[in-house]
Write an enzyme that holds these catalytic residues in place. Structure first.
Site, PDB file in Angstrom:
ATOM      1  N   LYS A 197      32.755  46.932  37.334  1.00  0.00           N
ATOM      2  CA  LYS A 197      33.802  46.217  36.614  1.00  0.00           C
ATOM      3  C   LYS A 197      33.440  46.084  35.154  1.00  0.00           C
ATOM      4  CE  LYS A 197      35.801  41.651  36.461  1.00  0.00           C
ATOM      5  NZ  LYS A 197      35.772  40.314  36.948  1.00  0.00           N
ATOM      6  N   LYS A 205      28.695  44.284  36.750  1.00  0.00           N
ATOM      7  CA  LYS A 205      29.764  43.611  36.017  1.00  0.00           C
ATOM      8  C   LYS A 205      29.299  43.432  34.579  1.00  0.00           C
ATOM      9  CE  LYS A 205      32.594  39.478  35.797  1.00  0.00           C
ATOM     10  NZ  LYS A 205      33.064  38.278  36.488  1.00  0.00           N
TER      11      LYS A 205
HETATM   12  C1  PBG Z   1      34.982  35.428  36.715  1.00  0.00           C
HETATM   13  C2  PBG Z   1      35.845  36.613  36.811  1.00  0.00           C
HETATM   14  C3  PBG Z   1      36.357  37.293  35.702  1.00  0.00           C
HETATM   15  C4  PBG Z   1      37.177  38.302  36.195  1.00  0.00           C
HETATM   16  C5  PBG Z   1      37.147  38.237  37.589  1.00  0.00           C
HETATM   17  N1  PBG Z   1      36.306  37.185  37.958  1.00  0.00           N
HETATM   18  C6  PBG Z   1      36.238  37.018  34.263  1.00  0.00           C
HETATM   19  C7  PBG Z   1      34.939  36.747  33.638  1.00  0.00           C
HETATM   20  O1  PBG Z   1      33.874  37.113  34.141  1.00  0.00           O
HETATM   21  O2  PBG Z   1      34.962  36.115  32.598  1.00  0.00           O
HETATM   22  C8  PBG Z   1      37.932  39.241  35.304  1.00  0.00           C
HETATM   23  C9  PBG Z   1      39.019  40.029  35.913  1.00  0.00           C
HETATM   24  C10 PBG Z   1      39.958  40.657  34.971  1.00  0.00           C
HETATM   25  O3  PBG Z   1      39.769  40.674  33.725  1.00  0.00           O
HETATM   26  O4  PBG Z   1      40.978  41.173  35.448  1.00  0.00           O
HETATM   27  N2  PBG Z   1      34.133  35.095  37.674  1.00  0.00           N
END
Ligand code: PBG
Length: 321
Positions: free
Chosen positions: A246, A193
């Site tokens: 991601k 991520k």
């Molecule tokens: C946070 C989380 C995020 C997303 C999913 N879970 C955002 C972040 O890490 O700030 C983002 C998903 C998206 O942008 O569609 N735990």
């Protein structure tokens, strides 16, 4: 002369040679949940994406199930007054999130519910871990994550999805789930991520942006590829059932890298910003939104993701009907 164009000469020949095709079975539909009754509020930066109160969320899931979507990722928009430093609301059995999971699973036992294991929606600091003097505390955070994951499993979650990027969390959560007897609850780890600008609209939807600093001490640097293998090795050995990359579109190489190196299914999160870009350009009439949607979903599958989390799921399912 070898003429590759022969294999493109008609619709039927093209469909014979088509290598990758997205189906509704590959998709997980992220849905946003908000307190209240009869609430359906559109996220300003995500056209046609709504925050639903629990009653309307159930209706939405019913509609989606009829369209063939069977898997959902739920994310809660938590009232500011319930947030604290330790995200205690995240394991409140009577809280919005766990109550809703329970009612979704009671009404639709055949649906697959993926939860979000991270502190940010419940954290007064807007971070995925406990913040102390501007630092994110890794090992203290694991205890909160495990407690949250077990509570989600107890509420009926089929898959828990740690999205926090703390070190050691997959093994820690696996052990906590097993200790409580939840041996059949899967873990879809947000393995690679990245600290990405493409999460902006999601943070609008949940009002979960960090109150200070950024997420670069835990989320990965977009410049790095081999580091994804370190994360994937750890998650695999700690017992993850799925590895996720991601965002998806700017990281197709990372999807391919994990696909080539691991035997467990790879998932990719086609994130909020990726959705909003296509929507915005198509609303302006600059691109054909439907074609761009199918092309980008197909590219994610072609890169090696078996599973795609996407805000396009419903639109895709309607088109595919
Ligand atoms: C946070 C989380 C995020 C997303 C999913 N879970 C955002 C972040 O890490 O700030 C983002 C998903 C998206 O942008 O569609 N735990």
């Amino acid at each position: 002369m070898r003429r590759p164009r022969r294999n493109r000469k008609s619709e039927v020949v093209r469909s014979l040679v088509q290598e990758h095709q997205v189906t509704v079975n590959d998709l997980i539909y992220p849905l946003f949940l908000v307190e209240g009754k009869n609430v359906r509020s559109e996220v300003a930066s995500m056209p046609r994406v709504f925050r639903f109160s629990p009653d309307l969320l159930l209706n939405e899931i019913e509609v989606c199930m009829k369209l063939g979507i069977k898997s959902f990722a739920l994310f809660p928009n938590i009232n500011e007054s319930l947030k604290d430093k330790y995200a205690k609301e995240s394991y409140n059995e009577k809280g919005l999130y766990l109550e809703t999971i329970r009612s979704v699973k009671t009404r639709f036992p055949e649906a697959c519910i993926l939860t979000d294991v991270a502190m940010d929606p419940y954290s007064s600091d807007g971070h995925d871990g406990i913040v102390e003097d501007g630092k994110i505390l890794n090992d203290e955070t694991l205890q909160v994550l495990a407690r949250m994951a077990v509570a989600q499993a107890r509420a009926g979650a089929d898959i828990v999805g740690p999205s926090d990027m703390m070190d050691g969390r997959v093994g820690y959560i696996r052990e906590a789930l097993d200790d409580e007897g939840f041996i059949d609850v899967s873990i879809m780890s947000y393995t690679a991520k990245y600290a990405s600008a493409f999460y902006g609209p999601f943070r609008d939807a949940l009002n979960s942006a960090p109150k200070s600093g950024d997420k670069k001490t835990y989320q990965m640097d977009p410049s790095n590829q081999s580091e994804a293998l370190i994360e994937a090795d750890l998650d695999y050995s700690e017992g993850a059932d799925f590895l996720m990359v991601k965002p998806a579109l700017a990281y197709l190489d990372v999807i391919k890298l994990l696909y080539d190196n691991f035997e467990i299914p790879i998932a990719a999160y086609n994130v909020s910003g990726e959705y909003s870009m296509i929507k915005a350009a198509s609303e302006k009439g600059w691109i054909d939104g439907e074609k761009a949607m199918i092309e980008s979903l197909t590219s994610i599958k072609r890169a090696g993701a078996k599973i795609i989390l996407t805000y396009f799921a419903k639109e895709f399912a309607i088109l595919d009907k």
